[in-house]
Enzyme design. Structure first.
Site, PDB file in Angstrom:
ATOM      1  N   LYS A  42       0.821  -1.191   0.000  1.00 32.81           N
ATOM      2  CA  LYS A  42       0.000   0.000   0.000  1.00 32.81           C
ATOM      3  C   LYS A  42       0.867   1.257   0.000  1.00 32.81           C
ATOM      4  CE  LYS A  42      -3.084  -2.522   3.070  1.00 32.81           C
ATOM      5  NZ  LYS A  42      -3.614  -2.604   4.459  1.00 32.81           N
ATOM      6  N   ASP A 101      14.632  -0.507   1.117  1.00 27.91           N
ATOM      7  CA  ASP A 101      15.431  -0.798   2.310  1.00 27.91           C
ATOM      8  C   ASP A 101      16.429  -1.908   1.962  1.00 27.91           C
ATOM      9  OD1 ASP A 101      16.292  -1.014   4.925  1.00 27.91           O
ATOM     10  OD2 ASP A 101      14.498  -2.024   5.653  1.00 27.91           O
ATOM     11  N   PHE A 150      13.458   4.046  11.414  1.00 25.33           N
ATOM     12  CA  PHE A 150      12.148   3.618  10.939  1.00 25.33           C
ATOM     13  C   PHE A 150      11.262   4.843  10.745  1.00 25.33           C
ATOM     14  CE2 PHE A 150       7.855   1.938  11.274  1.00 25.33           C
ATOM     15  CZ  PHE A 150       7.936   0.862  10.401  1.00 25.33           C
ATOM     16  N   VAL A 151      10.824   5.038   9.525  1.00 28.37           N
ATOM     17  CA  VAL A 151      10.036   6.238   9.218  1.00 28.37           C
ATOM     18  C   VAL A 151       8.580   5.903   8.890  1.00 28.37           C
ATOM     19  CG1 VAL A 151      12.063   7.507   8.423  1.00 28.37           C
ATOM     20  CG2 VAL A 151      10.722   6.190   6.777  1.00 28.37           C
ATOM     21  N   ARG A 163      -0.147   6.096   7.523  1.00 30.03           N
ATOM     22  CA  ARG A 163       0.076   6.207   6.078  1.00 30.03           C
ATOM     23  C   ARG A 163      -0.445   7.530   5.533  1.00 30.03           C
ATOM     24  NH1 ARG A 163       1.522   1.048   4.104  1.00 30.03           N
ATOM     25  NH2 ARG A 163       0.528  -0.715   5.127  1.00 30.03           N
TER      26      ARG A 163
HETATM   27  P1  5GP Z   1      12.793  -4.144   1.127  1.00 32.33           P
HETATM   28  O1  5GP Z   1      13.505  -3.080   0.317  1.00 32.33           O
HETATM   29  O2  5GP Z   1      13.435  -4.331   2.484  1.00 32.33           O
HETATM   30  O3  5GP Z   1      12.591  -5.405   0.406  1.00 32.33           O
HETATM   31  O4  5GP Z   1      11.328  -3.681   1.424  1.00 32.33           O
HETATM   32  C1  5GP Z   1      11.025  -2.369   1.616  1.00 32.33           C
HETATM   33  C2  5GP Z   1       9.663  -2.341   2.272  1.00 32.33           C
HETATM   34  O5  5GP Z   1       9.822  -2.503   3.686  1.00 32.33           O
HETATM   35  C3  5GP Z   1       9.025  -0.987   2.049  1.00 32.33           C
HETATM   36  O6  5GP Z   1       8.203  -0.952   0.910  1.00 32.33           O
HETATM   37  C4  5GP Z   1       8.244  -0.829   3.337  1.00 32.33           C
HETATM   38  O7  5GP Z   1       6.995  -1.455   3.217  1.00 32.33           O
HETATM   39  C5  5GP Z   1       9.069  -1.548   4.382  1.00 32.33           C
HETATM   40  N1  5GP Z   1       9.980  -0.623   5.086  1.00 32.33           N
HETATM   41  C6  5GP Z   1      11.333  -0.564   5.012  1.00 32.33           C
HETATM   42  N2  5GP Z   1      11.822   0.423   5.773  1.00 32.33           N
HETATM   43  C7  5GP Z   1      10.753   1.028   6.346  1.00 32.33           C
HETATM   44  C8  5GP Z   1      10.606   2.146   7.245  1.00 32.33           C
HETATM   45  O8  5GP Z   1      11.547   2.821   7.680  1.00 32.33           O
HETATM   46  N3  5GP Z   1       9.332   2.449   7.602  1.00 32.33           N
HETATM   47  C9  5GP Z   1       8.239   1.762   7.162  1.00 32.33           C
HETATM   48  N4  5GP Z   1       7.060   2.153   7.575  1.00 32.33           N
HETATM   49  N5  5GP Z   1       8.350   0.702   6.322  1.00 32.33           N
HETATM   50  C10 5GP Z   1       9.587   0.348   5.916  1.00 32.33           C
END
Ligand code: 5GP
Ligand code: MG
Length: 178
Positions: A42, A101, A150-151, A163
């Site tokens: 989302k 991330d 963590f944001v 959100r």
């Molecule tokens: P990755 O790059 O680790 O495969 O996945 C990234 C996903 O992890 C993002 O789309 C988000 O849903 C979640 N995520 C990663 N870092 C953060 C953060 O600092 N805050 C939030 N709310 N979600 C995060």
């Protein structure tokens, strides 16, 4: 809601500037190309919706919703909650997400779209968190970079909430203890 933030990292004004800047680049880069923008639900939805309004091209949009699970290995499993409905074969795909991330989820989505014969696949993210990388990947379009924290806000959630904040920020410690 806003009062639950310990600090604001990206203001509404800064988000607007990011959207305009990124949309202008996309518009220039995809002239004369069949562009399909795919938002990752989302979190990627608010950024995607603001972006498309500023891209003056005959683009097509769709959304995907995925969850990834990782055991002890880096070989993860991607679970589709919602797949795209458009055919991306021979189309130029631009994936829109809230934050990159580890980039593991993203990598699997890219691999899947490759198998479906997209002409090109690029990534546009509001936020980049390079400190979290498990797989090396540099998105072509990055709104701004954040540190190892963590944001929440503008698509990003904590426990499915926040959100709808118009800014991106960091929650107060006490919010996690509720
Ligand atoms: P990755 O790059 O680790 O495969 O996945 C990234 C996903 O992890 C993002 O789309 C988000 O849903 C979640 N995520 C990663 N870092 C953060 C953060 O600092 N805050 C939030 N709310 N979600 C995060
Ligand atoms: Mg996400």
């Amino acid at each position: 809601m806003l009062r639950d933030l310990a600090k604001v990292l990206v203001t509404e004004e800064e988000i607007k500037k990011i959207v305009t800047k990124v949309a202008t680049r996309i518009e220039n880069d995809y002239k004369d190309k069949e562009l399909v923008m795919i938002g990752i639900l989302k979190g990627g939805a608010p950024f995607m919706m603001d972006l498309i309004k500023q891209i003056n091209l005959p683009l097509v949009i769709d959304f995907i919703r995925v969850e990834s699970y990782f055991g002890g290995t880096t070989q993860g499993e991607l679970i589709f909650r919602k797949d795209i409905e458009v055919d991306i074969a021979n189309k130029h795909v631009l994936i829109v997400d809230d934050i990159i991330d580890s980039s593991r989820t993203l990598k699997m989505v890219i691999d899947l779209f490759k198998k479906r014969n997209a002409s090109s696949i690029e990534v546009c993210t509001l936020l980049d968190k390079p400190s979290g990388r498990k797989i090396e990947y540099t998105p072509k379009y990055i709104g701004t970079t954040v540190g190892n924290e963590f944001v929440v806000g503008y698509g990003l959630d904590y426990d499915e909430k926040y959100r709808n904040l118009p800014v991106v920020g960091v929650l107060k410690e006490e919010v996690y203890k509720k």
